[in-house]
Enzyme design. Structure first.
Site, PDB file in Angstrom:
ATOM      1  N   ARG A  37     -54.840 -77.278  88.717  1.00 23.56           N
ATOM      2  CA  ARG A  37     -54.908 -78.436  87.993  1.00 23.56           C
ATOM      3  C   ARG A  37     -54.242 -78.397  86.832  1.00 23.56           C
ATOM      4  NH1 ARG A  37     -60.902 -76.539  86.365  1.00 23.56           N
ATOM      5  NH2 ARG A  37     -60.861 -75.841  88.635  1.00 23.56           N
ATOM      6  N   GLY A  81     -63.727 -73.646  96.039  1.00 25.29           N
ATOM      7  CA  GLY A  81     -64.953 -72.917  95.549  1.00 25.29           C
ATOM      8  C   GLY A  81     -65.623 -73.438  94.341  1.00 25.29           C
ATOM      9  N   ARG A  89     -67.916 -85.754  95.506  1.00 27.30           N
ATOM     10  CA  ARG A  89     -67.912 -86.734  94.338  1.00 27.30           C
ATOM     11  C   ARG A  89     -66.351 -86.967  93.851  1.00 27.30           C
ATOM     12  NH1 ARG A  89     -72.063 -83.572  92.088  1.00 27.30           N
ATOM     13  NH2 ARG A  89     -70.519 -82.617  90.351  1.00 27.30           N
ATOM     14  N   GLY A 123     -73.952 -68.562  88.217  1.00 30.67           N
ATOM     15  CA  GLY A 123     -73.986 -67.111  88.570  1.00 30.67           C
ATOM     16  C   GLY A 123     -72.892 -66.503  88.502  1.00 30.67           C
ATOM     17  N   HIS A 124     -73.041 -65.210  88.437  1.00 32.21           N
ATOM     18  CA  HIS A 124     -71.800 -64.300  88.650  1.00 32.21           C
ATOM     19  C   HIS A 124     -72.088 -63.367  89.683  1.00 32.21           C
ATOM     20  CE1 HIS A 124     -68.737 -65.802  85.947  1.00 32.21           C
ATOM     21  NE2 HIS A 124     -69.549 -65.821  85.101  1.00 32.21           N
ATOM     22  N   ASP A 125     -70.995 -62.574  89.904  1.00 32.17           N
ATOM     23  CA  ASP A 125     -71.155 -61.313  90.876  1.00 32.17           C
ATOM     24  C   ASP A 125     -72.260 -60.498  90.659  1.00 32.17           C
ATOM     25  OD1 ASP A 125     -70.584 -58.337  91.288  1.00 32.17           O
ATOM     26  OD2 ASP A 125     -69.116 -59.310  92.704  1.00 32.17           O
ATOM     27  N   ILE A 126     -72.944 -60.102  89.565  1.00 27.21           N
ATOM     28  CA  ILE A 126     -74.035 -59.282  89.227  1.00 27.21           C
ATOM     29  C   ILE A 126     -75.399 -60.077  89.818  1.00 27.21           C
ATOM     30  CG2 ILE A 126     -74.085 -60.034  86.783  1.00 27.21           C
ATOM     31  CD1 ILE A 126     -75.021 -56.920  86.193  1.00 27.21           C
ATOM     32  N   TYR A 128     -75.543 -62.539  91.869  1.00 28.07           N
ATOM     33  CA  TYR A 128     -75.758 -62.602  93.570  1.00 28.07           C
ATOM     34  C   TYR A 128     -76.339 -61.052  94.232  1.00 28.07           C
ATOM     35  CZ  TYR A 128     -72.721 -66.424  92.059  1.00 28.07           C
ATOM     36  OH  TYR A 128     -72.132 -67.362  91.307  1.00 28.07           O
ATOM     37  N   ASP A 154     -67.918 -60.605  94.451  1.00 26.69           N
ATOM     38  CA  ASP A 154     -66.795 -61.378  94.464  1.00 26.69           C
ATOM     39  C   ASP A 154     -65.941 -61.191  95.700  1.00 26.69           C
ATOM     40  OD1 ASP A 154     -67.049 -63.153  92.434  1.00 26.69           O
ATOM     41  OD2 ASP A 154     -66.098 -61.852  90.964  1.00 26.69           O
TER      42      ASP A 154
END
Length: 348
Positions: A37, A81, A89, A123-126, A128, A154
């Site tokens: 981007r 991702g 959208r 959310g983050h790795d921890i 999940y 991850d």
């Protein structure tokens, strides 16, 4: 010739899991073009970025979307991702992409997956790991669960799972001619990594709480021990023969069982390097605990070329190895234009 030399991948720039998976695809020889981007991701460049060409597109503009769809028309794989619904959208969800390219493998890398009550949540790795049941068993007895960096969610349960899905979909496409969506979720992958643990629970082998079982530090013959210089040795002497070799190396009677405190006291009597030398001649499943900085210099890693230098940065090299087709030699990322990418892709 590399293993995936004919595969073209469009990667929509992200963080963590998807870049790691795309790094693996590039290591295997795929031609990966990352779409950045304007202004970049905000993260400094690093090893996860290697072996890509990069183009910069504003996907919120008609021109940027048109350029992306031009790349997708000639691609084999698209990796995104975003949270569920974002790509739709913006105009490049699976339906329009498969309309212009029916053979496209559309890989969606998320934490919670494309559906379910948590799908739209951050959310983050921890997180999940927590919901997957993979975090609760990690840690010492009597202590709180311990986060294993972001390696399990991850990278192992995320990016690597995505690569498996992409490769499986490519194999199926060789028969059907059609692409499909790969829903790679870190919560699913983290749960998958606990399959063996669920077997231990079912057969009654995993009886204790956290840190009280054979493979989680609960057994003295499967743990780490501090040495005289503040280093550590990893002990995995599970089988009787290896356990006897452990005791022999420590100068203890190999016919007797000893307590954890005795093992700890013995390891504290010498430095890590001294114990490494002693156990080099013994099949005891004992190894020095190396830091990420030390690991590249280990003789075994040097002999195999496990680590490489890319643009002056030491990092793990491609894996696995192949007997006939090689891997891509890692290179720094290079900037390109959409026209430059398409000129090579459309000629193939």
């Amino acid at each position: 010739m590399t293993t995936l030399s004919a595969v073209r991948v469009v990667e929509l720039a992200g963080l963590g899991a998807a870049p790691f998976g795309c790094m693996m695809l590039a290591d295997l020889g795929a031609d990966v073009v990352r779409v950045d981007r304007p202004g970049g991701s905000g993260m400094p460049p690093g090893p996860l970025d290697r072996s890509r060409r990069t183009v910069t597109l504003d996907l919120k503009t008609p021109a940027g979307l048109d350029d992306l769809l031009s790349l997708i028309t000639h691609a084999d794989v698209l990796v995104e991702g975003y949270r569920p619904g974002v790509a739709e959208r913006l105009g490049f969800g699976p339906l329009p992409c498969h309309k212009i390219n029916p053979g496209l493998v559309y890989a969606r890398m998320t934490g919670w997956g494309q559906d379910g009550p948590l799908a739209a949540r951050a959310g983050h790795d921890i997180d999940y790991l927590a919901v997957a049941g993979a975090l609760e068993p990690l840690g010492r007895a009597g202590e709180r669960p311990h986060a294993p960096l972001n390696l399990l969610g991850d990278f192992a349960g995320g990016g690597m799972l995505m690569v498996v899905g992409v490769l499986a979909a490519l194999v199926e496409r060789s028969r059907s001619g059609l692409g499909q969506v790969v829903d790679a979720a870190m919560v699913d992958g983290s749960a998958l990594l606990t399959t063996f643990l669920h077997g231990l629970i079912a057969d009654g082998t995993w009886r204790g709480g956290r840190g009280e079982n054979l493979l989680d530090g609960g057994a003295p013959q499967y743990d780490t021990y501090e040495t005289a210089d503040g280093g550590y040795m990893a002990v995995g002497s599970l089988e009787p023969a290896f356990y006897q070799a452990l005791l022999t190396g420590l100068g203890l009677d190999p016919s007797r069982s000893v307590s954890r405190s005795v093992l700890a006291e013995r390891f504290l009597s010498r430095t890590r390097d001294e114990w490494t030398t002693i156990f080099e001649g013994l099949d005891a499943c004992v190894a020095p605990v190396l830091s990420p900085v030390e690991a590249p210099a280990h003789p075994h890693n040097r002999a195999r070329g496990t680590f490489v230098a890319v643009d002056g940065v030491t990092q793990p090299g491609p894996a696995p190895r192949f007997s006939r087709t090689g891997n891509q030699e890692p290179q720094p990322p290079t900037a390109a234009t959409v026209a430059q990418v398409l000129s090579g892709w459309t000629l193939k």
